[in-house]
Design a protein around this motif. Sequence first.
Motif, short mmCIF file in Angstrom:
data_model
loop_
_atom_site.label_atom_id
_atom_site.label_comp_id
_atom_site.label_asym_id
_atom_site.label_seq_id
_atom_site.Cartn_x
_atom_site.Cartn_y
_atom_site.Cartn_z
N ILE A 42 46.34 83.54 100.75
CA ILE A 42 47.59 83.96 101.38
C ILE A 42 47.72 83.35 102.77
N GLY A 43 46.63 83.39 103.56
CA GLY A 43 46.65 82.81 104.90
C GLY A 43 46.96 81.33 104.87
N THR A 44 46.32 80.60 103.96
CA THR A 44 46.56 79.16 103.85
C THR A 44 47.99 78.87 103.42
N LEU A 45 48.49 79.65 102.46
CA LEU A 45 49.84 79.43 101.96
C LEU A 45 50.89 79.72 103.04
N LEU A 46 50.72 80.79 103.80
CA LEU A 46 51.67 81.11 104.85
C LEU A 46 51.64 80.06 105.97
N MET A 50 54.73 77.64 107.16
CA MET A 50 55.15 77.43 108.54
C MET A 50 55.27 75.94 108.84
N LEU A 51 54.31 75.15 108.36
CA LEU A 51 54.35 73.70 108.58
C LEU A 51 55.58 73.09 107.91
N VAL A 52 55.89 73.54 106.70
CA VAL A 52 57.08 73.04 106.00
C VAL A 52 58.33 73.33 106.82
N ARG A 53 58.44 74.54 107.35
CA ARG A 53 59.63 74.90 108.14
C ARG A 53 59.74 74.02 109.38
N LEU A 54 58.62 73.74 110.04
CA LEU A 54 58.65 72.91 111.23
C LEU A 54 59.10 71.49 110.91
N VAL A 55 58.69 70.98 109.75
CA VAL A 55 59.01 69.60 109.36
C VAL A 55 60.44 69.49 108.84
N VAL A 56 60.89 70.47 108.08
CA VAL A 56 62.18 70.38 107.40
C VAL A 56 63.35 70.79 108.30
N ALA A 109 64.30 76.99 106.30
CA ALA A 109 63.79 76.46 107.56
C ALA A 109 64.82 76.48 108.68
N ALA A 110 66.08 76.23 108.35
CA ALA A 110 67.10 76.07 109.39
C ALA A 110 68.12 77.19 109.40
N LEU A 111 67.86 78.30 108.73
CA LEU A 111 68.88 79.35 108.61
C LEU A 111 69.32 79.89 109.96
N SER A 112 68.38 80.30 110.81
CA SER A 112 68.76 80.87 112.11
C SER A 112 69.45 79.86 113.01
N GLY A 334 58.83 77.41 117.35
CA GLY A 334 57.88 77.45 116.24
C GLY A 334 56.58 76.72 116.48
N LEU A 335 56.67 75.43 116.84
CA LEU A 335 55.46 74.63 117.04
C LEU A 335 54.64 75.15 118.21
N ALA A 336 55.32 75.51 119.30
CA ALA A 336 54.60 76.04 120.46
C ALA A 336 53.83 77.30 120.10
N SER A 337 54.46 78.19 119.35
CA SER A 337 53.79 79.43 118.94
C SER A 337 52.59 79.13 118.05
N ALA A 338 52.75 78.17 117.13
CA ALA A 338 51.65 77.83 116.23
C ALA A 338 50.46 77.26 117.00
#
Length: 385
Positions: A42-46, A50-56, A109-112, A334-338
Amino acid sequence: MASEGSFWRAVALYAALYGGYGALSPFLPAALAARGLEASQIGTLLAAAMLVRLVVGPPTGRLADRYAAVRGFLAFGLAASGGLTLGLLAGDGLAVLVVLVLIHAATSAALSPLADALVLAGRNGAAYGRIRGAGSAAFIVTTVLTGWLVGRYGDGAGLGACAVLFGMAALVTLRLPAPACPPAAGATGEFRALVAIGAFRRLVLAAALVIGAHAMHDAFAVIAWTGAGIGASAAGLLWAEAVAAEVLVFFWLGPRLLGRIGPARALELAALAGALRWAVQAQTTWLPALIAIQALHGLTFALLHLACLRILTRAVPEGLRATALTVYGSLGLGLASALVTLAAGPLYGGLGLPAFWAMSGLSLLAVPVAHRLWRDIRQDAAGHI
């Protein structure tokens, strides 16, 4: 002024969008566990999601600008995300769940940022604080209600609620007016045109420092509080206080501060509030002190966000707004938080509570960035932001 009907449709969009997040985000890990995934999986998938959202996210905003189709991209993303959330209810097996979660991350990824671009481009932009505040309030209410639904009907209830709310948001989106701007063409649609805007670069950097500093709190605050003998219910109330302060600033205090001191000064105030908040957190777990600093979340998140969006809408051409908002959301937030989350583990593990001094320092670094932005605004021959 926005028409009454358009305003309430925008409120409904944000309530459904952030209500959907409130139904999904806290309960997705448990739903995945109920389908047989182990904690490490679960941790790896989440993290992968997150990485997908940052890229897309940024390319999605760029395409929405290029084809002047912010409303269409948002409606499609909401509908697809709602459908994929329903798919998670029926999904079974590791491979199927991985594919569904990652595609869901891409469509959402871009909804907000797209919702922000749609509202800020229209006559509802002046009422953005109230509209965004409605989203935060809906997140709280939906999270509580979904917790009750999950307890009554099982882990899939959160997924079902999210799917319904995202579907409602897609329908509402189609009833909002589309931004009246031509498609971005040539160099104006390129990321380099955005990066060339100094005010935008500085607001992203300031946001990255102030929002990134929240990462240690998000990961370890409750651990620190409960370790000091604060009960789980009291810790939950402290967390709720922060979100309530966020709603108050979005609805009432933030727009008034922006009108009085301007967005660049508001950005400085948010950074200073962050420095104070984490400095106190670094020294004590005394409950009255924690109650006092949790209220600062309204400044360190909501005021910062309002100030950044006010600057962005004035500094960035309308044909680049969706691109700018997705870059701001992906990199500035997103990236800064990660990245700070990755550093927070070793820091907190080695230092304990004093590790929050590093977060105070990060917030302070944003002050000269915001001050430079203020100076640039004053020197702008075209007027003020």
